[in-house]
Design an enzyme around this catalytic site. Structure first.
Site, PDB file in Angstrom:
ATOM      1  N   GLY A   1       9.241   1.448   6.737  1.00  9.08           N
ATOM      2  CA  GLY A   1       8.793   0.485   5.770  1.00  9.08           C
ATOM      3  C   GLY A   1       8.316   0.422   5.442  1.00  9.08           C
ATOM      4  N   THR A   2       7.396  -0.650   4.816  1.00  9.23           N
ATOM      5  CA  THR A   2       6.338  -0.607   4.375  1.00  9.23           C
ATOM      6  C   THR A   2       5.689  -0.993   5.101  1.00  9.23           C
ATOM      7  OG1 THR A   2       8.028  -1.216   2.535  1.00  9.23           O
ATOM      8  CG2 THR A   2       5.837  -2.471   1.801  1.00  9.23           C
TER       9      THR A   2
ATOM     10  N   LYS B   1       2.210  -2.708   8.686  1.00  3.85           N
ATOM     11  CA  LYS B   1       3.203  -2.356   8.669  1.00  3.85           C
ATOM     12  C   LYS B   1       4.784  -3.476   9.073  1.00  3.85           C
ATOM     13  CE  LYS B   1       4.960   2.377   9.863  1.00  3.85           C
ATOM     14  NZ  LYS B   1       4.396   4.154  10.722  1.00  3.85           N
TER      15      LYS B   1
ATOM     16  N   ASP C   1       3.899  15.627  14.661  1.00  2.00           N
ATOM     17  CA  ASP C   1       3.884  14.432  13.191  1.00  2.00           C
ATOM     18  C   ASP C   1       2.789  14.864  12.285  1.00  2.00           C
ATOM     19  OD1 ASP C   1       4.821  14.906  11.126  1.00  2.00           O
ATOM     20  OD2 ASP C   1       5.639  12.910  10.954  1.00  2.00           O
TER      21      ASP C   1
ATOM     22  N   LEU D   1       0.677  -1.653  -0.135  1.00  4.38           N
ATOM     23  CA  LEU D   1       0.551  -0.232  -0.024  1.00  4.38           C
ATOM     24  C   LEU D   1       0.451   1.218  -0.086  1.00  4.38           C
ATOM     25  CD1 LEU D   1      -2.415  -1.033   2.844  1.00  4.38           C
ATOM     26  CD2 LEU D   1      -2.616  -0.846   0.138  1.00  4.38           C
TER      27      LEU D   1
ATOM     28  N   GLY E   1       7.123   4.011   3.576  1.00  3.47           N
ATOM     29  CA  GLY E   1       7.739   4.967   4.255  1.00  3.47           C
ATOM     30  C   GLY E   1       9.395   5.388   4.878  1.00  3.47           C
TER      31      GLY E   1
END
Length: 647
Positions: free
Chosen positions: A39-40, A56, A154, A33, A36
């Site tokens: 990770g993925t 994640k 963030d 999906l 970043g």
């Protein structure tokens, strides 16, 4: 298009070999999906419960040492714990944490939909109302997080997901700070997106909940403008701007602008908190949406005929309005011409009367002297003598009386014809082109139908508040005292509070009750109004006049506020909003604080429009620590109650 993006992401991730992998004997990995820095994120199938989830995966880049790996694992686990503690419909639900290959995999609720950043990029900025809805949803998550001692740190558009159902979800607590968590260590690094980092974090100060509120303000700004509030091309330049520069005024924020300015206050102590931000966002959501005009198809024959008829009607109406304006302009010019000629005739008559007075006095003196003079044969030799010896006292008194009678007639002529303008050249040089205002008697509010709000005004943009430019009026000049020169003092039977007097200023087209001793002590910076006080300090009242006001007083204040904030020391916006005042068509109050003349001053500036040629701003300024005291409170109330437009 979304499928293509996901396929590209999978290829870029270089993880095709993991597709179909079974984690913990339960979660079957599917498509990637997104990817970043840490990770993925995978789409996966929970084969035990038969539901689709998001997984994640923490990935380590090449060359990462063991210490860094341990830090990243700790950070990932902290994120899972932080999300699990938050109870909010706007937060992602964590289902499980799986430990495989010596690293954690977080199993979460799958949100189908783009991020806010993607949505704005593909569909354009949000309306202020929809942006306020998004802001309220994010605010709910932040309230729940702050209640658990968690700072997100963030908050930005790419971390907000918009589900197909319309649900708004705040994600990625990867750099969240959890109060009391012993695993949190300081590395000296500033993490987060520079455009959305608060000034206190940029300065290295310890952040609190206000830091997340700043980031929410930046998110709202980007939602309606399509760009972040600060973006200077590099992280260092952007952070410098965040700390030192005012934000560029938003062009599309509408009623959301006040919320954005309140959240982007650089001082965290003056920033909007959760309760005030929630109330203001709710007001934006509940405000009625403007009704868009119907869209008429341009290419149908029937529609074209209707459009031509409408166009002709509009053209006729425009021509009529233009003719009416031209007639008004011509009539105004004619009135000005007649008034100018009347003044010139009056001045000519004044000169003639002065000459005639001088001649009359001289003739009277000569005639009297001749009658009293002895025959030439008996006249003594000429010797120097005082005037009273040459002209008897009775003769001089008669001559002086004649002169006074003529001068009194001249004074009446001046007052009738030029209304005190005989000193224009001297006073206009002193007051920027306006005659010095005279303090004169004025009826008690309500007389003539003005003081009780019985005007029937037709429509303002208020004039600009200015710092004073001292006018240095001389003692005894008109307008320098509110007693003894036609002022109407307060007291028994006057209808005014004790210690107040009516002050009229024809130059700025108003009259108003002010404290005794108030007089003109300055002219507004653009010569748009007068500043009145006892000694040039505070308290003071500024009245500005605008002969071409706009139709939205609140909008005028909103547009002006950033420049005043940028040029004022210690500026703090309290509120900008519409108010009701005498049924005038548009009225708005702008309240703020700033440092001026070495003290902290609180200001209430009320702008309003009476009609197409009369707009006013009444600006009341007091020392902040005296704002709620009896003197300043009574001065505000009396000023607004007794204000009278002139001319």
């Amino acid at each position: 298009m979304a499928a293509a993006v996901k396929a590209a992401a999978a290829k870029a991730a270089g993880t095709g070999e993991d597709e179909g992998r079974l984690l913990a004997g339960r979660y079957r990995l599917g498509a990637v999906l997104g990817k970043g820095g840490m990770g993925t994120v995978w789409r996966a199938q929970d084969e035990t419960l038969g539901r689709t989830v998001a997984v994640k995966e923490l990935r380590f880049s090449t060359g990462v040492d063991e210490d860094e790996k341990r830090r990243l694992i700790t950070r990932t686990l902290r994120e899972a714990k932080a999300i699990a503690r938050i109870r909010s419909g706007g937060a992602v639900t964590v289902f499980d944490v799986v430990d495989e290959d010596g690293r954690p995999w977080i199993v979460m609720e799958l949100i189908e939909g783009p991020s806010l950043a993607e949505f704005v990029r593909e569909n354009g900025p949000l309306t202020p109302r929809r942006a306020a809805e998004v802001g309220l949803a994010v605010l709910d998550v932040l309230r729940a997080a702050h209640g658990q001692g968690i700072l997100h740190r963030d908050v930005k558009p790419s971390n907000v997901l918009i589900a197909a159902s319309g649900r708004v979800v705040l994600t990625d607590f990867g750099i969240a700070q959890v109060e009391g968590d012993p695993s949190v260590t300081s590395t000296g690094m500033l993490v987060g997106a520079p455009s959305y980092i608060s000034p206190e974090r940029a300065r290295g100060q310890k952040p609190g909940p206000p830091a997340d509120m700043w980031s929410l303000g930046g998110l709202l700004y980007a939602s309606v403008e399509g760009v972040p509030p600060y973006d200077k091309g590099s992280a260092l330049a952007t952070l410098t701007a965040v700390m030192t520069e005012p934000v560029d005024p938003p062009k599309n924020a509408g009623p959301l602008a006040e919320v954005i300015y309140g959240l982007l206050a650089k001082d965290p102590a003056r920033r909007l908190d959760d309760d005030r931000a929630r109330a203001m966002l709710t007001a934006v959501v509940n405000a009625p949406e403007p009704v868009a005009p119907p869209v008429v198809p341009p290419n149908a024959e029937e529609t074209r005929q209707i459009s031509l008829a409408d166009a002709k009607e509009a053209a006729d109406k425009a021509a009529a309005e233009k003719a009416e304006k031209a007639a008004e302009k011509a009539a105004k010019k004619e009135r000005e011409r007649r008034e100018r000629e009347q003044r010139e005739r009056a001045r000519a008559a004044l000169k003639s009367a002065r000459k005639e007075a001088a001649a009359t006095a001289a003739a009277a003196a000569v005639a009297t002297a001749s009658a009293a003079e002895p025959p030439a044969s008996t006249k003594p030799a000429p010797v120097a003598a005082p005037l009273t010896d040459v002209l008897p006292r009775r003769t001089m008194l008669l001559a002086a009386a004649a002169v006074l009678v003529v001068l009194a007639a001249i004074g009446s002529l001046i007052a009738y014809a030029v209304g005190g303008d005989d000193k224009d050249s001297k006073q206009q040089g002193k007051n920027g082109g306006k005659a010095t205002p005279a303090v004169s008697a004025s009826p008690t509010p309500g007389a003539g139908g003005n003081g009780n709000g019985n005007n029937t005004p037709q429509n303002a943009s208020p004039s600009t508040p200015q710092n004073s430019a001292p006018a240095s009026p001389k003692a005894g000049d008109p307008g320098t005292t509110s007693q003894g020169q036609g002022a109407a003092p307060g007291g028994s039977g006057s209808g005014l509070p004790a210690g107040y007097a009516m002050l009229s200023d024809p130059g700025f087209h108003f009259s108003m009750a002010m404290p005794e001793g108030f007089h003109l002590t300055g002219i507004a910076g653009k010569k748009s109004g007068g500043i009145y006080s006892r000694d040039g300090g505070f308290p003071r009242i500024q009245v500005d006049y605008n002969n071409s006001p706009g139709d939205d007083a609140r909008k005028a204040w909103m547009e002006l506020a950033p420049s005043v904030a940028g040029s004022s020391r210690g500026y703090n916006l309290i509120s900008i909003g519409t108010v009701a005042y005498r049924n005038y068509p548009t009225v708005a109050d702008w309240e703020f604080e700033r440092e001026q003349d070495g003290i902290k001053v609180r200001v209430l500036n009320r702008g309003f429009k009476l009609d197409a040629t009369h707009g006013y701003a009444i600006m009341i300024s007091c020392a902040a620590d005296q704002w709620d005291g009896p003197e300043c409170t009574q001065m505000r109330n009396t000023a607004f109650e007794t204000f009278q437009p002139l001319g």
